[in-house]
Design a protein around this motif. Structure first.
Motif, PDB file in Angstrom:
ATOM      1  N   ALA A  53       0.834  -1.209   0.000  1.00  0.00           N
ATOM      2  CA  ALA A  53       0.000   0.000   0.000  1.00  0.00           C
ATOM      3  C   ALA A  53       0.862   1.251   0.000  1.00  0.00           C
ATOM      4  CB  ALA A  53      -0.936  -0.005   1.208  1.00  0.00           C
ATOM      5  N   ARG A  54       1.890   1.255   0.838  1.00  0.00           N
ATOM      6  CA  ARG A  54       2.785   2.418   0.884  1.00  0.00           C
ATOM      7  C   ARG A  54       3.516   2.594  -0.445  1.00  0.00           C
ATOM      8  NH1 ARG A  54       3.411   0.417   6.225  1.00  0.00           N
ATOM      9  NH2 ARG A  54       5.276  -0.771   5.660  1.00  0.00           N
ATOM     10  N   SER A  55       3.905   1.497  -1.061  1.00  0.00           N
ATOM     11  CA  SER A  55       4.575   1.574  -2.361  1.00  0.00           C
ATOM     12  C   SER A  55       3.649   2.136  -3.431  1.00  0.00           C
ATOM     13  CB  SER A  55       5.072   0.187  -2.785  1.00  0.00           C
ATOM     14  OG  SER A  55       6.054  -0.300  -1.891  1.00  0.00           O
ATOM     15  N   ALA A  56       2.334   1.897  -3.262  1.00  0.00           N
ATOM     16  CA  ALA A  56       1.349   2.375  -4.236  1.00  0.00           C
ATOM     17  C   ALA A  56       0.959   3.830  -3.998  1.00  0.00           C
ATOM     18  CB  ALA A  56       0.105   1.499  -4.197  1.00  0.00           C
ATOM     19  N   GLY A  57       1.414   4.422  -2.881  1.00  0.00           N
ATOM     20  CA  GLY A  57       1.138   5.837  -2.637  1.00  0.00           C
ATOM     21  C   GLY A  57       0.115   6.118  -1.568  1.00  0.00           C
ATOM     22  N   ALA A  58      -0.356   5.081  -0.859  1.00  0.00           N
ATOM     23  CA  ALA A  58      -1.325   5.273   0.223  1.00  0.00           C
ATOM     24  C   ALA A  58      -0.624   5.148   1.570  1.00  0.00           C
ATOM     25  CB  ALA A  58      -2.442   4.248   0.125  1.00  0.00           C
ATOM     26  N   ARG A  59      -1.273   5.636   2.609  1.00  0.00           N
ATOM     27  CA  ARG A  59      -0.806   5.362   3.949  1.00  0.00           C
ATOM     28  C   ARG A  59      -1.384   4.022   4.376  1.00  0.00           C
ATOM     29  NH1 ARG A  59      -2.185   6.942   9.171  1.00  0.00           N
ATOM     30  NH2 ARG A  59      -3.929   8.249   8.529  1.00  0.00           N
ATOM     31  N   SER A  60      -0.756   3.329   5.296  1.00  0.00           N
ATOM     32  CA  SER A  60      -1.279   2.039   5.739  1.00  0.00           C
ATOM     33  C   SER A  60      -1.306   1.981   7.246  1.00  0.00           C
ATOM     34  CB  SER A  60      -0.427   0.886   5.187  1.00  0.00           C
ATOM     35  OG  SER A  60       0.885   0.933   5.712  1.00  0.00           O
ATOM     36  N   THR A  61      -2.178   1.122   7.767  1.00  0.00           N
ATOM     37  CA  THR A  61      -2.254   0.899   9.202  1.00  0.00           C
ATOM     38  C   THR A  61      -2.585  -0.564   9.446  1.00  0.00           C
ATOM     39  OG1 THR A  61      -3.312   1.590  11.282  1.00  0.00           O
ATOM     40  CG2 THR A  61      -4.712   1.546   9.326  1.00  0.00           C
ATOM     41  N   ILE A  62      -1.946  -1.146  10.442  1.00  0.00           N
ATOM     42  CA  ILE A  62      -2.202  -2.532  10.800  1.00  0.00           C
ATOM     43  C   ILE A  62      -3.337  -2.572  11.820  1.00  0.00           C
ATOM     44  CG2 ILE A  62      -1.260  -4.605  11.871  1.00  0.00           C
ATOM     45  CD1 ILE A  62      -0.080  -4.116   9.162  1.00  0.00           C
ATOM     46  N   THR A  63      -4.383  -3.300  11.490  1.00  0.00           N
ATOM     47  CA  THR A  63      -5.543  -3.438  12.367  1.00  0.00           C
ATOM     48  C   THR A  63      -5.648  -4.886  12.826  1.00  0.00           C
ATOM     49  OG1 THR A  63      -6.890  -3.656  10.365  1.00  0.00           O
ATOM     50  CG2 THR A  63      -6.871  -1.520  11.433  1.00  0.00           C
ATOM     51  N   SER A  64      -6.497  -5.120  13.789  1.00  0.00           N
ATOM     52  CA  SER A  64      -6.610  -6.435  14.406  1.00  0.00           C
ATOM     53  C   SER A  64      -7.057  -7.502  13.406  1.00  0.00           C
ATOM     54  CB  SER A  64      -7.613  -6.378  15.565  1.00  0.00           C
ATOM     55  OG  SER A  64      -7.891  -7.671  16.060  1.00  0.00           O
ATOM     56  N   ASN A  94     -15.012  -7.990   9.187  1.00  0.00           N
ATOM     57  CA  ASN A  94     -15.307  -7.508   7.843  1.00  0.00           C
ATOM     58  C   ASN A  94     -14.639  -6.153   7.637  1.00  0.00           C
ATOM     59  OD1 ASN A  94     -17.137  -5.469   8.979  1.00  0.00           O
ATOM     60  ND2 ASN A  94     -18.565  -7.171   9.299  1.00  0.00           N
ATOM     61  N   GLY A  95     -14.826  -5.603   6.442  1.00  0.00           N
ATOM     62  CA  GLY A  95     -14.206  -4.330   6.113  1.00  0.00           C
ATOM     63  C   GLY A  95     -14.734  -3.167   6.926  1.00  0.00           C
ATOM     64  N   THR A  96     -16.014  -3.186   7.270  1.00  0.00           N
ATOM     65  CA  THR A  96     -16.580  -2.102   8.071  1.00  0.00           C
ATOM     66  C   THR A  96     -15.956  -2.087   9.462  1.00  0.00           C
ATOM     67  OG1 THR A  96     -18.664  -2.246   6.838  1.00  0.00           O
ATOM     68  CG2 THR A  96     -18.713  -1.084   8.938  1.00  0.00           C
ATOM     69  N   GLU A  97     -15.805  -3.259  10.062  1.00  0.00           N
ATOM     70  CA  GLU A  97     -15.134  -3.327  11.359  1.00  0.00           C
ATOM     71  C   GLU A  97     -13.680  -2.878  11.242  1.00  0.00           C
ATOM     72  OE1 GLU A  97     -15.427  -6.950  13.504  1.00  0.00           O
ATOM     73  OE2 GLU A  97     -17.617  -6.872  13.701  1.00  0.00           O
ATOM     74  N   ARG A  98     -13.040  -3.170  10.116  1.00  0.00           N
ATOM     75  CA  ARG A  98     -11.641  -2.773   9.949  1.00  0.00           C
ATOM     76  C   ARG A  98     -11.534  -1.255   9.820  1.00  0.00           C
ATOM     77  NH1 ARG A  98      -7.949  -6.294   9.659  1.00  0.00           N
ATOM     78  NH2 ARG A  98      -9.313  -7.960   8.922  1.00  0.00           N
ATOM     79  N   CYS A  99     -12.505  -0.625   9.166  1.00  0.00           N
ATOM     80  CA  CYS A  99     -12.527   0.840   9.096  1.00  0.00           C
ATOM     81  C   CYS A  99     -12.697   1.437  10.489  1.00  0.00           C
ATOM     82  CB  CYS A  99     -13.661   1.311   8.185  1.00  0.00           C
ATOM     83  SG  CYS A  99     -13.419   0.999   6.425  1.00  0.00           S
ATOM     84  N   ALA A 100     -13.585   0.841  11.281  1.00  0.00           N
ATOM     85  CA  ALA A 100     -13.795   1.324  12.651  1.00  0.00           C
ATOM     86  C   ALA A 100     -12.536   1.137  13.483  1.00  0.00           C
ATOM     87  CB  ALA A 100     -14.976   0.584  13.286  1.00  0.00           C
ATOM     88  N   ALA A 101     -11.838   0.023  13.295  1.00  0.00           N
ATOM     89  CA  ALA A 101     -10.611  -0.237  14.041  1.00  0.00           C
ATOM     90  C   ALA A 101      -9.549   0.813  13.724  1.00  0.00           C
ATOM     91  CB  ALA A 101     -10.088  -1.632  13.725  1.00  0.00           C
ATOM     92  N   ALA A 102      -9.528   1.280  12.485  1.00  0.00           N
ATOM     93  CA  ALA A 102      -8.559   2.313  12.106  1.00  0.00           C
ATOM     94  C   ALA A 102      -8.833   3.615  12.857  1.00  0.00           C
ATOM     95  CB  ALA A 102      -8.604   2.551  10.598  1.00  0.00           C
ATOM     96  N   ILE A 103     -10.098   3.887  13.162  1.00  0.00           N
ATOM     97  CA  ILE A 103     -10.450   5.053  13.990  1.00  0.00           C
ATOM     98  C   ILE A 103     -10.055   4.814  15.440  1.00  0.00           C
ATOM     99  CG2 ILE A 103     -12.356   6.417  14.911  1.00  0.00           C
ATOM    100  CD1 ILE A 103     -13.802   6.061  12.309  1.00  0.00           C
ATOM    101  N   GLU A 104     -10.431   3.656  15.954  1.00  0.00           N
ATOM    102  CA  GLU A 104     -10.171   3.340  17.356  1.00  0.00           C
ATOM    103  C   GLU A 104      -8.673   3.306  17.662  1.00  0.00           C
ATOM    104  OE1 GLU A 104     -14.163   0.584  18.047  1.00  0.00           O
ATOM    105  OE2 GLU A 104     -12.301  -0.321  17.352  1.00  0.00           O
ATOM    106  N   ASP A 105      -7.871   2.893  16.667  1.00  0.00           N
ATOM    107  CA  ASP A 105      -6.423   2.842  16.847  1.00  0.00           C
ATOM    108  C   ASP A 105      -5.759   4.203  16.681  1.00  0.00           C
ATOM    109  OD1 ASP A 105      -6.760   0.149  17.196  1.00  0.00           O
ATOM    110  OD2 ASP A 105      -6.037  -0.424  15.208  1.00  0.00           O
ATOM    111  N   GLY A 106      -6.543   5.208  16.269  1.00  0.00           N
ATOM    112  CA  GLY A 106      -6.002   6.550  16.081  1.00  0.00           C
ATOM    113  C   GLY A 106      -5.344   6.773  14.740  1.00  0.00           C
ATOM    114  N   ALA A 107      -5.444   5.790  13.824  1.00  0.00           N
ATOM    115  CA  ALA A 107      -4.816   5.943  12.516  1.00  0.00           C
ATOM    116  C   ALA A 107      -5.624   6.842  11.595  1.00  0.00           C
ATOM    117  CB  ALA A 107      -4.626   4.575  11.858  1.00  0.00           C
TER     118      ALA A 107
END
Length: 283
Positions: free
Chosen positions: A85-96, A101-114
């Motif tokens: 992802a970083r090589s493609a030009g996006a920022r990345s974050t490791i979630t649990s 599903n993807g919706t929970e992963r989006c929420a995890a990115a908020i909860e983790d402060g990313a």
């Protein structure tokens, strides 16, 4: 839509999020493991020039084309995907890895402060054909109607898409998700089967649901605090948790672009997506 965007169109998209000082982040949830297609983010797809790029890179490129001031973050539980992802030009974050599903992963990115945004756009990692105008339409809907907690996109299926959906259903493959709406334009139900039964005519069209959502921050965090709903588990469709909780989902109809809109759910979908990339001139 062609591979590029006009300056005026790009400016219009950016102005939508700035008009009400609404912070927007596009999050691409992606995972390596998949029961139907292991390693899917790294599947190679040829574009109009014959160049092969990974599914992840093509989806990141679709997100980056929306607006240069809107941040793009790939949320994953796999370091290989984060590096790509970083090589493609996006920022990345490791979630649990426990995200269901993807919706929970989006929420995890908020909860983790990313991610710190008022509106989070979820662009699924297997949807590289999503036009920037569809993302802009969801952002516009959220900015103009503050009562909308969740917005998602659909397109009226042309005859070719209906034929593909019926062929996949007959063969026992999952080819797409359909949706039916109420008179106000909110979702009534989503299914991996064709809805409505007997649909497909001008009078009773079939709408294909796109893997694209926009959430208010509080709606997304509320979703993550809920247990999976029975219908969500039965259909394998994460968005049904919102409907089970009686959180309306505003459906935004977009026009079907050249080559249609198709996600990479199975290896056999790669050829369909490659055809669309070539037709749109996306290298």
């Amino acid at each position: 839509m062609s591979g590029g965007l006009s300056v005026s169109f790009t400016s219009m998209i950016c102005s939508v999020s700035r008009s009400v000082d609404m912070r927007v982040t596009i999050v691409i949830p992606a995972r390596y493991e998949s029961s139907r297609f292991p390693g899917k983010p790294f599947a190679q797809l040829k574009g109009a020039s014959g160049t092969e790029r990974s599914l992840l890179e093509r989806t990141v490129n679709a997100a980056l084309a929306v607006c240069p001031t809107i941040e793009v973050v790939v949320a994953t539980d796999d370091s290989r995907i984060a590096d790509a992802a970083r090589s493609a030009g996006a920022r990345s974050t490791i979630t649990s890895s426990l995200c269901l599903n993807g919706t929970e992963r989006c929420a995890a990115a908020i909860e983790d402060g990313a991610v710190d945004a008022d509106v989070i756009v979820n662009l699924q990692g297997d949807a590289p054909l999503t036009p920037p105008s569809a993302i802009a339409a969801l952002i516009s809907e959220m900015s103009t109607d503050p009562t909308v907690m969740v917005a998602t996109a659909m397109t009226r299926c042309g005859s070719d898409t209906v034929t593909r959906l019926r062929a996949d259903e007959a063969a026992g493959r999952i080819g797409g998700t359909t949706v039916v709406t109420d008179g106000a334009g909110d979702a009534l139900y989503f299914s991996k089967r064709l809805l409505p039964y007997g649909g497909g005519s001008v009078e009773c069209p079939i709408f294909l649901h796109l893997g694209l959502y926009a959430y208010r921050r509080r709606a997304l965090l509320h979703y993550a605090a809920l247990p999976p709903a029975p219908l969500e588990a039965a259909e394998g469709l994460e968005q049904l948790r919102f409907l089970d909780e009686r959180i309306p989902m505003r459906m935004v109809e977009i026009s079907e672009p050249a080559g249609g809109l198709w996600e990479v759910n199975n290896p056999g979908d790669i050829y369909i997506v490659e055809q669309a990339l070539a037709l749109r001139g996306i290298a």
